[in-house]
Design a protein around this motif. Sequence first.
Motif, PDB file in Angstrom:
ATOM      1  N   ALA A  70       1.022  -1.126  -0.107  1.00 40.18           N
ATOM      2  CA  ALA A  70      -0.077  -0.081  -0.254  1.00 40.18           C
ATOM      3  C   ALA A  70       0.845   1.461  -0.009  1.00 40.18           C
ATOM      4  O   ALA A  70       0.564   2.240  -0.646  1.00 40.18           O
ATOM      5  N   ARG A  73       2.351   1.775  -3.607  1.00 47.46           N
ATOM      6  CA  ARG A  73       1.224   2.318  -4.436  1.00 47.46           C
ATOM      7  C   ARG A  73       1.363   3.589  -4.439  1.00 47.46           C
ATOM      8  O   ARG A  73       0.893   4.324  -5.440  1.00 47.46           O
ATOM      9  N   ASP A 149      -5.282  -0.052   1.550  1.00 44.43           N
ATOM     10  CA  ASP A 149      -5.167   1.415   0.826  1.00 44.43           C
ATOM     11  C   ASP A 149      -6.452   2.285   1.604  1.00 44.43           C
ATOM     12  O   ASP A 149      -5.969   3.578   1.640  1.00 44.43           O
TER      13      ASP A 149
END
Length: 175
Positions: A70, A73, A149
């Motif tokens: 996460a 990203r 996320d």
Amino acid sequence: MTRADAVVDSAQRFRVSFVCTGNICRSPMAEAVLRSLADRAGLADRLEIESAATGDWHVGEQADRRTLAALERAGYDGSRHRARQFDPADFVRLDLIVAFDRGQSRVLRNWARTSVDEHKVRLLLEFDPELAGVHDVPDPYYSDDATFDRVLGMIERSTSALFRQLAPALRQGIR
């Protein structure tokens, strides 16, 4: 830098610790986010940022793989993180201790030796007026990547709000 300069430098830093249950999900996220915000603002030398756990289950381990994914990203690096347990002796050297839920907040306040130390403990969502009523950042440990996320998004919002409150004093060199 002389030893005396190092002591003065250390004394001028604002010291914050993010504390969650195992120090492998939420607290490493907040540590990475605040470190990034401080770096981008040119204030990294004014902040000492760390994270820890209320429990000892994961001491020495990297952040959870889903936490690392996460963070990656979202453009953060959490690869150097190693979990550790919060030591109540740390209250003395810390200015702010940020918990992610009311359970952790209770544990930390119970570990505090003085009322001054007890008042150093705050919930992360308190810093974002729109999320303050939610109180707790959910623990994503038993969830999927999408939850990691979403939790990172909450942490980014609230950590950014915290940084906006700290930044003016940091720029002036006030602790």
